[in-house]
Design an enzyme around this catalytic site. Structure first.
Site, PDB file in Angstrom:
ATOM      1  N   LEU A  10       0.756  -1.157  -0.121  1.00  0.00           N
ATOM      2  CA  LEU A  10      -0.008  -0.080  -0.122  1.00  0.00           C
ATOM      3  C   LEU A  10       0.911   1.287   0.062  1.00  0.00           C
ATOM      4  CD1 LEU A  10      -2.816   1.383   0.518  1.00  0.00           C
ATOM      5  CD2 LEU A  10      -2.350   1.193   2.836  1.00  0.00           C
ATOM      6  N   ASP A  11       1.504   1.538   1.177  1.00  0.00           N
ATOM      7  CA  ASP A  11       2.174   2.819   1.281  1.00  0.00           C
ATOM      8  C   ASP A  11       3.391   2.764   0.303  1.00  0.00           C
ATOM      9  OD1 ASP A  11       0.618   3.777   3.652  1.00  0.00           O
ATOM     10  OD2 ASP A  11       2.008   2.081   4.991  1.00  0.00           O
ATOM     11  N   ALA A 115       2.016  -4.081   5.609  1.00  0.00           N
ATOM     12  CA  ALA A 115       2.343  -4.033   7.119  1.00  0.00           C
ATOM     13  C   ALA A 115       1.421  -3.207   7.992  1.00  0.00           C
ATOM     14  CB  ALA A 115       3.850  -3.639   7.327  1.00  0.00           C
ATOM     15  N   LYS A 145       7.666  -7.976   7.121  1.00  0.00           N
ATOM     16  CA  LYS A 145       8.495  -8.042   5.801  1.00  0.00           C
ATOM     17  C   LYS A 145       9.889  -7.862   6.377  1.00  0.00           C
ATOM     18  CE  LYS A 145       4.773  -6.116   2.568  1.00  0.00           C
ATOM     19  NZ  LYS A 145       4.321  -4.823   2.135  1.00  0.00           N
TER      20      LYS A 145
HETATM   21  C1  BG6 Z   1       3.920  -0.045   6.079  1.00  0.00           C
HETATM   22  C2  BG6 Z   1       4.700   1.374   5.983  1.00  0.00           C
HETATM   23  O1  BG6 Z   1       3.185  -0.121   4.829  1.00  0.00           O
HETATM   24  O2  BG6 Z   1       3.118  -0.042   7.208  1.00  0.00           O
HETATM   25  C3  BG6 Z   1       5.689   1.458   7.357  1.00  0.00           C
HETATM   26  O3  BG6 Z   1       5.821   1.285   4.801  1.00  0.00           O
HETATM   27  C4  BG6 Z   1       4.666   1.554   8.457  1.00  0.00           C
HETATM   28  O4  BG6 Z   1       6.415   2.839   7.107  1.00  0.00           O
HETATM   29  C5  BG6 Z   1       4.016   0.253   8.399  1.00  0.00           C
HETATM   30  O5  BG6 Z   1       5.541   1.791   9.739  1.00  0.00           O
HETATM   31  C6  BG6 Z   1       2.941  -0.140   9.604  1.00  0.00           C
HETATM   32  O6  BG6 Z   1       2.060   1.027   9.312  1.00  0.00           O
HETATM   33  P1  BG6 Z   1       0.991   1.365  10.740  1.00  0.00           P
HETATM   34  O7  BG6 Z   1      -0.065   2.175   9.772  1.00  0.00           O
HETATM   35  O8  BG6 Z   1       0.302   0.006  11.155  1.00  0.00           O
HETATM   36  O9  BG6 Z   1       1.617   2.113  11.482  1.00  0.00           O
HETATM   37 MG    MG Z   2       5.604   0.286   1.024  1.00  0.00          MG
END
Ligand code: BG6
Ligand code: MG
Length: 215
Positions: A10-11, A115, A145
């Site tokens: 996603l991110d 994640a 991951k």
């Molecule tokens: C991942 C990001 O997709 O999600 C990370 O790349 C982030 O930077 C991780 O720490 C966890 O995200 P969240 O929203 O559960 O704090």
């Molecule tokens: Mg990413």
């Protein structure tokens, strides 16, 4: 067609939330007098919230109790939730919606492998949720991951074999996870960073799904 499914991080792949994570972590670091750099933030991509805090504390040389860590994790996430509260479809990365539409038409199944425990909210706010046949996020996995768990669970949820899946990832840890899971990996970013990926593109903009998904 040999490949049946596309699994997306996603991110940094579908939306650019890295800036929000960075702002929230940087603010959090000020609690213990630490200023997180952009380079360090890069190293947190794809890494879970708990592991990210441990890394930051390590860089800062700070020892913290479990109670303190839990408090900081909540504080960071509350700030992050506040920052993403106004996210909307304009924050979908260029070319993503068109690419998703192309692969849907081609008959690929689509899953999320992220994640983030906030994935569902982001998918809803941006309207991306409509494309997904399965969503595996940080609430459904126990290993971060580069462990392949998130993608293997995605394949399982879609009812396909790992070797029938193509993963899209912007983080090195995510590319490694896909390869460990026996999947093809397409990196979104720079080839010098994502050197383990089978192919690398810099953006989905003007990307033809048919030619990209040929291996
Ligand atoms: C991942 C990001 O997709 O999600 C990370 O790349 C982030 O930077 C991780 O720490 C966890 O995200 P969240 O929203 O559960 O704090
Ligand atoms: Mg990413």
């Amino acid at each position: 067609m040999k490949y049946k499914a596309c699994l997306f991080d996603l991110d940094g792949v579908l939306v650019d939330t890295a800036i929000y994570h960075f702002k929230a972590w940087r603010q959090l670091g000020l609690n213990f007098g630490y200023q997180l750099t952009e380079d360090q933030n890069e190293q947190l991509k794809g890494i879970s919230r708990v592991e990210s805090l441990d890394r930051i504390l390590g860089w800062a040389g700070v020892q913290a109790s479990e109670k303190e860590k839990s408090k900081w994790l909540v504080e960071k996430n509350e700030h992050y939730l506040d920052l993403i509260s106004n996210m909307n479809p304009n924050e979908i990365l260029p070319g993503v919606s068109d690419f998703l539409s192309q692969i849907k038409k081609e008959g690929y199944l689509i899953a999320l492998g992220s994640a983030s425990k906030n994935a569902q909210i982001i998918l809803e706010k941006t309207g991306l949720i409509k494309w997904f046949d399965a969503i595996i996020d940080g609430n459904k996995v126990s290993k971060s991951k580069p462990d392949p768990e998130v993608f293997l669970k995605g394949a399982h949820a879609l009812g396909v074999k790992p070797e029938e899946c193509i993963v899209f990832e912007d983080a090195q840890a995510g590319v490694e996870a896909a390869k460990k899971g026996g999947m093809k990996a397409i990196g979104i970013g720079e080839a010098s960073v994502l050197f383990e990926a089978d192919k690398v593109i810099s953006t989905f903009l003007n990307t033809n799904a048919n030619s990209l998904l040929k291996f």
